[in-house]
Design an enzyme around this catalytic site. Sequence first.
Site, PDB file in Angstrom:
ATOM      1  N   LYS A   1       6.210   7.888   0.184  1.00 40.64           N
ATOM      2  CA  LYS A   1       6.984   7.347  -0.952  1.00 40.64           C
ATOM      3  C   LYS A   1       7.638   8.562  -1.608  1.00 40.64           C
ATOM      4  CE  LYS A   1       8.152   3.864  -3.598  1.00 40.64           C
ATOM      5  NZ  LYS A   1       9.093   2.834  -3.149  1.00 40.64           N
TER       6      LYS A   1
ATOM      7  N   ASP B   1      -4.562   2.052   3.814  1.00 42.24           N
ATOM      8  CA  ASP B   1      -5.504   0.964   3.517  1.00 42.24           C
ATOM      9  C   ASP B   1      -4.753  -0.372   3.571  1.00 42.24           C
ATOM     10  OD1 ASP B   1      -7.641  -0.481   2.617  1.00 42.24           O
ATOM     11  OD2 ASP B   1      -7.776   0.459   0.652  1.00 42.24           O
TER      12      ASP B   1
ATOM     13  N   ASP C   1      -4.315  -3.319   7.027  1.00 48.15           N
ATOM     14  CA  ASP C   1      -4.702  -4.732   6.906  1.00 48.15           C
ATOM     15  C   ASP C   1      -3.523  -5.643   7.255  1.00 48.15           C
ATOM     16  OD1 ASP C   1      -7.304  -4.248   6.186  1.00 48.15           O
ATOM     17  OD2 ASP C   1      -7.255  -5.604   4.459  1.00 48.15           O
TER      18      ASP C   1
ATOM     19  N   ASP D   1       7.431   0.918   1.265  1.00 45.71           N
ATOM     20  CA  ASP D   1       7.884  -0.462   1.040  1.00 45.71           C
ATOM     21  C   ASP D   1       8.673  -0.965   2.249  1.00 45.71           C
ATOM     22  OD1 ASP D   1       9.504   1.632   0.202  1.00 45.71           O
ATOM     23  OD2 ASP D   1      10.466   0.535  -1.417  1.00 45.71           O
TER      24      ASP D   1
ATOM     25  N   TYR E   1      -7.634   7.936  -3.954  1.00 40.66           N
ATOM     26  CA  TYR E   1      -8.995   7.389  -3.900  1.00 40.66           C
ATOM     27  C   TYR E   1     -10.046   8.437  -4.254  1.00 40.66           C
ATOM     28  CZ  TYR E   1      -7.247   3.156  -1.551  1.00 40.66           C
ATOM     29  OH  TYR E   1      -6.588   1.996  -1.249  1.00 40.66           O
TER      30      TYR E   1
END
Length: 364
Positions: A191, A247, A251, A223, A136
């Site tokens: 990851k 992020d 959620d 994942d 980001y």
Amino acid sequence: MAKIAVLPGDGIGVEIVEQALRVLRALDLPLEMQTALVGGAAYEAHGHPLPDSTLALAKAADAVLFGAVGDFDFDHLERHLRPEQAILGLRKHLGLFANFRPALCYEQLMHASSLKPELVAGLDILIIRELTGDIYFGQPRGRRTAVDGHFPGAEEAFDTMRYSRPEIERIAHVAFQAARKRNRKVTSVDKANVLETFQFWKDVVTEVHAQYPDVELEHMYVDNAAMQLVRAPKKFDVVVTGNMFGDILSDEAAMLTGSIGMLPSASLDAHNKGLYEPSHGSAPDIAGQDLANPLATILSAAMMLRFTLQQAEAADRIERSVRAVLSAGLRTADIWSEGTTKVGTRAMGDAVVAAITGKTITKS
Ligand code: NAD
């Protein structure tokens, strides 16, 4: 007297922050609260989503109580003028690198979750998301003509994923210390099987863990973490991860609890100064209709009292009052179910204030 910068922002931000302020006032604490514009409202008034005066107020304050920013009406603006840039700017200028998002499933709302009640009953996990690094913020980024890859000569866009050792070390310390106050388990999500940045993340988290032998550490690929969060969410205690994975996972965890309208968050700097905000956005679809759930913002104010202002007792009073209101059967539309009483934003605020001041909670 503690100074609070109050930044309601756009959409439902204005309505929900108003209810949180009423709750804070009902506690009768020595707080000096000053309000300023941010986001689209600030752009309309001052031509910038984070005007200097708003940033100065936030910097001078002990804590920031934030509503939400954004409206699809501003999507045509250049990126640096869009409302959402205000929150990124505040995080950057205030050095807010650690985002705490608890996902707690209230017993009274168990049936609002899209998962089976037995999977979420008693759920209490804490997602700690690194907030100022990763893809980001990494440079360079932009658009250009590709010189290699699958389509040399084609237009392409790119971003840069990066983490430095100190950035990973400090968020790992935050996670291990938070776990010590809970169930002493940290899941570090990465990851590492594909990304160099996250192999480094995994290595550094493992090194920091040596200082916390009393805390269990597990590593999980992102994942798999996305899958386990809906398969067996109660197996997690503290989850620590980078900005982008955090992020998305936070959620996902929010939805386990039934409604994003219930979830507070805190973004802290190295000295526990923080910005407190609900986990949701400005919900333009329901703004100004007395439909928004103010509890996430009210619970964010409780986190502010606990983490920055060292007023744990007052924070407990807010949290107890929210439970009392839910037990009395009051629900905003987002968490309403058969047999409960639907109320609007303001009535929900009234009920929490009444519970705090020891008055009877009424259902009208
Ligand atoms: P959103 O979180 O605003 O809304 C998603 C859905 O949840 C909507 O249906 C909305 O009505 C509902 N919802 C959200 N909060 C609620 C509440 N308190 N009570 C009841 N229902 C609630 O996300 P979005 O629709 O993707 O984005 C809307 C705007 O908010 C966009 O401009 C986006 O950029 C912005 N946004 C801001 C923040 C922030 O300020 N930190 C975070 C996320 C999105």
